[in-house]
Design an enzyme around this catalytic site. Structure first.
Site, mmCIF file in Angstrom:
data_model
loop_
_atom_site.group_PDB
_atom_site.id
_atom_site.type_symbol
_atom_site.label_atom_id
_atom_site.label_comp_id
_atom_site.label_asym_id
_atom_site.label_seq_id
_atom_site.Cartn_x
_atom_site.Cartn_y
_atom_site.Cartn_z
ATOM 1 N N GLY A 39 0.864 -1.172 0.000
ATOM 2 C CA GLY A 39 0.000 0.000 0.000
ATOM 3 C C GLY A 39 0.898 1.218 0.000
ATOM 4 N N ALA A 42 1.379 2.844 3.504
ATOM 5 C CA ALA A 42 2.180 2.030 4.416
ATOM 6 C C ALA A 42 3.646 2.012 3.991
ATOM 7 C CB ALA A 42 1.626 0.612 4.471
ATOM 8 N N ASN A 43 3.881 1.912 2.683
ATOM 9 C CA ASN A 43 5.266 1.903 2.195
ATOM 10 C C ASN A 43 5.987 3.183 2.574
ATOM 11 O OD1 ASN A 43 4.793 -0.570 1.009
ATOM 12 N ND2 ASN A 43 4.552 0.239 -1.062
ATOM 13 N N GLU A 140 -4.932 6.390 -2.871
ATOM 14 C CA GLU A 140 -5.491 5.037 -2.745
ATOM 15 C C GLU A 140 -6.570 4.967 -1.666
ATOM 16 O OE1 GLU A 140 -1.888 2.192 -4.389
ATOM 17 O OE2 GLU A 140 -2.060 2.467 -2.225
ATOM 18 N N ASN A 187 4.977 10.562 -10.671
ATOM 19 C CA ASN A 187 5.980 10.091 -11.617
ATOM 20 C C ASN A 187 5.619 10.594 -13.015
ATOM 21 O OD1 ASN A 187 4.055 8.320 -12.718
ATOM 22 N ND2 ASN A 187 4.766 6.585 -11.501
ATOM 23 N N THR A 225 9.117 12.489 -10.398
ATOM 24 C CA THR A 225 10.171 11.479 -10.332
ATOM 25 C C THR A 225 10.288 10.797 -11.686
ATOM 26 O OG1 THR A 225 8.599 9.852 -9.457
ATOM 27 C CG2 THR A 225 9.895 11.099 -7.856
ATOM 28 N N LEU A 226 11.526 10.518 -12.084
ATOM 29 C CA LEU A 226 11.796 10.034 -13.440
ATOM 30 C C LEU A 226 12.575 8.724 -13.458
ATOM 31 C CD1 LEU A 226 12.872 13.511 -14.872
ATOM 32 C CD2 LEU A 226 10.649 12.401 -15.209
ATOM 33 N N ASP A 254 14.075 -4.890 -9.009
ATOM 34 C CA ASP A 254 12.632 -4.695 -8.805
ATOM 35 C C ASP A 254 12.390 -3.222 -8.487
ATOM 36 O OD1 ASP A 254 9.965 -4.748 -8.107
ATOM 37 O OD2 ASP A 254 10.156 -6.264 -6.556
ATOM 38 N N ASP A 260 7.644 5.190 -3.454
ATOM 39 C CA ASP A 260 7.231 5.326 -2.058
ATOM 40 C C ASP A 260 8.445 5.508 -1.144
ATOM 41 O OD1 ASP A 260 4.564 5.002 -2.776
ATOM 42 O OD2 ASP A 260 4.672 2.818 -2.580
#
Length: 314
Positions: A39, A42-43, A140, A187, A225-226, A254, A260
């Site tokens: 989430g 949370a992150n 969210e 982003n 953010t890029l 990953d 976040d």
């Protein structure tokens, strides 16, 4: 007033690692499956907490095993959970598909996250108005609740910095939210949606043009953010865009949750290094976010302060 309060989503993340995504109607074999906590809210909260921040999470979980485990995870890291409300619906979940090149494709089911109401947040009114240095929001949870809190903070002339992460993006978002935020962060793909894809972001120059379009919508400070290119930002007072570059990672493992990690780290630096320029705060947050893409998962890829170079915190 040194608390970072995150108002947002928490979920159980189900990661599927695969060489490629299936075509419609096709079944393929994945390489690995893992469960993690997630989430966006949370992150961001855990990212700040792992750096040593004093964090509080405001949100909703279901009365199920997923909800119980999410609260236990927060408490394990030291997050204040007294304002997490249990609802009689399922806890939010996310399916995250990660391909060999590190890219991710995500499906979320909001569950309890979609039930966060004004009365749930009002329980933390004193905290928000009097003891909060940074308040972090995402999209969210219901936008009506987000707008309500931002309005309350603005009306009370709270000194807390209001950071809004406009993710996931809504083409018909609440325009007032962009104006109420002190910092609006998205982003590149999200930025394109908020500007009706007038300009495709494919280089720093086009990113700077989109920055200007967002500022014209009433934003005070905009950060885009890029990914491997770092970030660009500008403010309504100083409209000249600035580009923050980051070290290049050749083979990311990953990229899920890196944005976040950036936001949680930025909140940390705003609170704990207030004398630094916004450029430097963003640069340091970018460095931390870049480190997370070298590991699998979201929250478990976020570094502890002791695992990072000491100069980041000077």
């Amino acid at each position: 007033m040194s608390k970072i309060v995150v108002i947002g989503s928490c979920s159980t993340d189900m990661f599927f690692y695969t060489s490629k995504l299936p075509n419609p109607g096709q079944t393929i074999h994945g390489k690995q499956f893992t469960l993690d906590f997630g989430g966006k809210g949370a992150n961001q909260c855990i990212a700040a907490q792992k750096l040593g921040a004093d964090t509080v999470f405001i949100g909703c979980v279901g009365s199920d095993i997923f909800g119980r485990d999410i609260i236990s995870n927060f408490e394990r890291w030291g997050v204040d959970t007294q304002f997490i409300t249990k609802k009689s619906v399922d806890t939010g979940v996310a399916q995250i598909n990660v391909t060999d090149d590190g890219e991710n494709y995500i499906i979320i089911v909001a569950g309890a996250n979609g039930t966060l109401q004004k009365e749930d947040v009002d329980k933390a009114r004193d905290l928000l108005l009097n003891k909060t240095s940074v308040a972090l929001f995402q999209f969210e949870t219901p936008l009506e609740t987000t707008e309500y809190i931002l309005n309350e903070l603005s009306t009370a002339n709270s000194k807390c910095c209001k950071i809004v992460n406009g993710a996931p993006a809504y083409s018909n978002s609440y325009q007032n939210i962009l104006k109420l935020a002190d910092i609006f962060c998205v982003n590149e793909s999200e930025a394109e949606i908020y500007t009706n894809c007038i300009k495709k972001i494919d280089c720093i120059e086009s990113a700077n043009e989109v920055l200007s379009l967002l500022l014209k919508q009433g934003c005070k400070i905009v950060i885009i953010t890029l990914g491997p290119l770092g970030a660009v930002f500008a403010s309504k007072d100083e409209q000249k865009p600035q580009w923050v570059q980051v070290p290049k990672i050749e083979n990311p493992t990953d990229t899920s949750g890196a944005g976040d990690a950036f936001l949680g780290s930025l909140a940390y630096f705003i609170v704990h290094t207030p004398k630094l320029s916004l450029y430097e705060q963003i640069r340091r947050a970018c460095i931390i976010a870049t480190k997370t893409v070298q590991f699998q998962g979201t929250q478990k890829s976020y570094p502890l302060k002791n695992d990072l170079p000491e100069e980041l915190f000077n």
